[in-house]
Structures are given as structure tokens and as C-alpha cells.
Design a protein around this motif. Sequence first.
Motif, mmCIF file in Angstrom:
data_model
loop_
_atom_site.group_PDB
_atom_site.id
_atom_site.type_symbol
_atom_site.label_atom_id
_atom_site.label_comp_id
_atom_site.label_asym_id
_atom_site.label_seq_id
_atom_site.Cartn_x
_atom_site.Cartn_y
_atom_site.Cartn_z
ATOM 1 N N PHE A 56 0.927 -0.730 0.014
ATOM 2 C CA PHE A 56 -0.126 -0.215 0.053
ATOM 3 C C PHE A 56 0.707 1.048 -0.357
ATOM 4 N N VAL A 57 -0.084 2.653 -0.878
ATOM 5 C CA VAL A 57 0.649 3.395 -0.591
ATOM 6 C C VAL A 57 -0.133 4.725 0.421
ATOM 7 N N ILE A 58 0.875 5.234 1.290
ATOM 8 C CA ILE A 58 -0.249 7.045 2.225
ATOM 9 C C ILE A 58 0.743 8.107 1.141
ATOM 10 N N GLU A 59 -0.351 8.875 0.162
ATOM 11 C CA GLU A 59 -0.522 10.204 -0.336
ATOM 12 C C GLU A 59 -1.059 11.140 0.607
ATOM 13 N N TRP A 60 0.139 11.584 1.121
ATOM 14 C CA TRP A 60 -0.835 12.417 2.311
ATOM 15 C C TRP A 60 0.218 14.428 1.366
ATOM 16 N N HIS A 61 -1.840 14.019 1.350
ATOM 17 C CA HIS A 61 -1.990 15.978 0.301
ATOM 18 C C HIS A 61 -1.797 16.729 1.855
ATOM 19 N N ASP A 62 -1.640 17.988 1.189
ATOM 20 C CA ASP A 62 -1.564 19.210 1.257
ATOM 21 C C ASP A 62 -0.738 18.820 2.774
ATOM 22 N N HIS A 63 0.287 18.020 2.670
ATOM 23 C CA HIS A 63 1.144 17.821 4.177
ATOM 24 C C HIS A 63 1.621 19.489 4.853
ATOM 25 N N ALA A 64 2.011 19.657 3.647
ATOM 26 C CA ALA A 64 2.630 21.393 4.990
ATOM 27 C C ALA A 64 1.989 22.141 5.570
ATOM 28 N N ARG A 65 0.474 21.924 5.118
ATOM 29 C CA ARG A 65 -0.367 22.506 6.481
ATOM 30 C C ARG A 65 -0.427 21.625 7.104
ATOM 31 N N SER A 66 -0.888 19.991 7.330
ATOM 32 C CA SER A 66 -0.479 19.382 8.450
ATOM 33 C C SER A 66 0.307 19.869 9.164
ATOM 34 N N ALA A 67 1.570 19.492 8.633
ATOM 35 C CA ALA A 67 3.070 19.823 9.620
ATOM 36 C C ALA A 67 2.770 21.587 10.442
ATOM 37 N N ARG A 68 2.324 21.568 9.903
ATOM 38 C CA ARG A 68 1.749 23.450 11.045
ATOM 39 C C ARG A 68 1.727 23.396 11.867
ATOM 40 N N ALA A 69 0.008 22.227 11.364
ATOM 41 C CA ALA A 69 -1.260 21.669 12.672
ATOM 42 C C ALA A 69 -0.800 21.046 13.598
#
Length: 129
Positions: A56-69
Motif C-alpha cells: 500500500f501507499v499513503i499519499e499525504w496531500h497538503d502535508h505542509a498544512r498538516s505539518a503546521r497543525a
Amino acid sequence: MTVTYVIDGSRITGLDSFWDVVGEAVNGPGGRFGRNLDAFADCLGGGFGTPEDGDFVIEWHDHARSARALGHEETARRLEARLPRVHHSNRARVEEELAEARAGRGPTLFDVLVEIITERTGPGTLRLM
């Protein structure tokens, strides 16, 4: 056949919402995929919604926003909540981690989650987008 799970990073506002978003990404609406770091690491081993063979693959979209949160502020908040329950032998270490997070230094929850994913899955499983 490789299964792809998409984490919608725009929906992540802190660690609690991360658990909700990843749970739904893997197991559908209302799904669960760990509610703490240890359980999350265990779930990545397969059999809790991901294929047993680890394909399986995990695509973490908008990861930069998550990194801030999931940055230093959220990390400090989580450490503060954990501190009263920490075993006395670990208290000094957690207090040090808390001081670092408050100062905007050291690993964040985002860093820890990325590390867990990369250590518990195969190379190329995590795609930060």
C-alpha cells in the motif's frame, strides 16, 4: 495490486483530527486506524485495514498544512496533557521535550508520525504531496 490511501491534510487541525482523517482514509467513514502513536504504529503492520502483504501507499496531500497543525504548539499541548500521567522515571525527559517544544525546537508530532510511517512500512510507502 497496490492500494493507495489518501490523507487529506487540509482537514488536519491537530492530532485528534489526524486520527479521524487517517481512520477514514484507511477504513472508510467513521473508521479507526489507531488513536495513539503506539496503536498507529501497530496498525501500519497490516491487518487493521491495510493489506497483510504491506502493498500500500499513503499519499499525504497538503502535508505542509498538516505539518503546521502538528507543529511545536500541538506537540507542547500533547506533552502538557501527558505530563501528569508520566512515570516518575520518565518525567525529566518529558519535561525536557516539553521545554524544547515550547521553544519551537525539537521534533514535532508531524515529524514523529512521518518517522513512524517510514519505519513501519516499506520504502516509498509515504508520499508527501
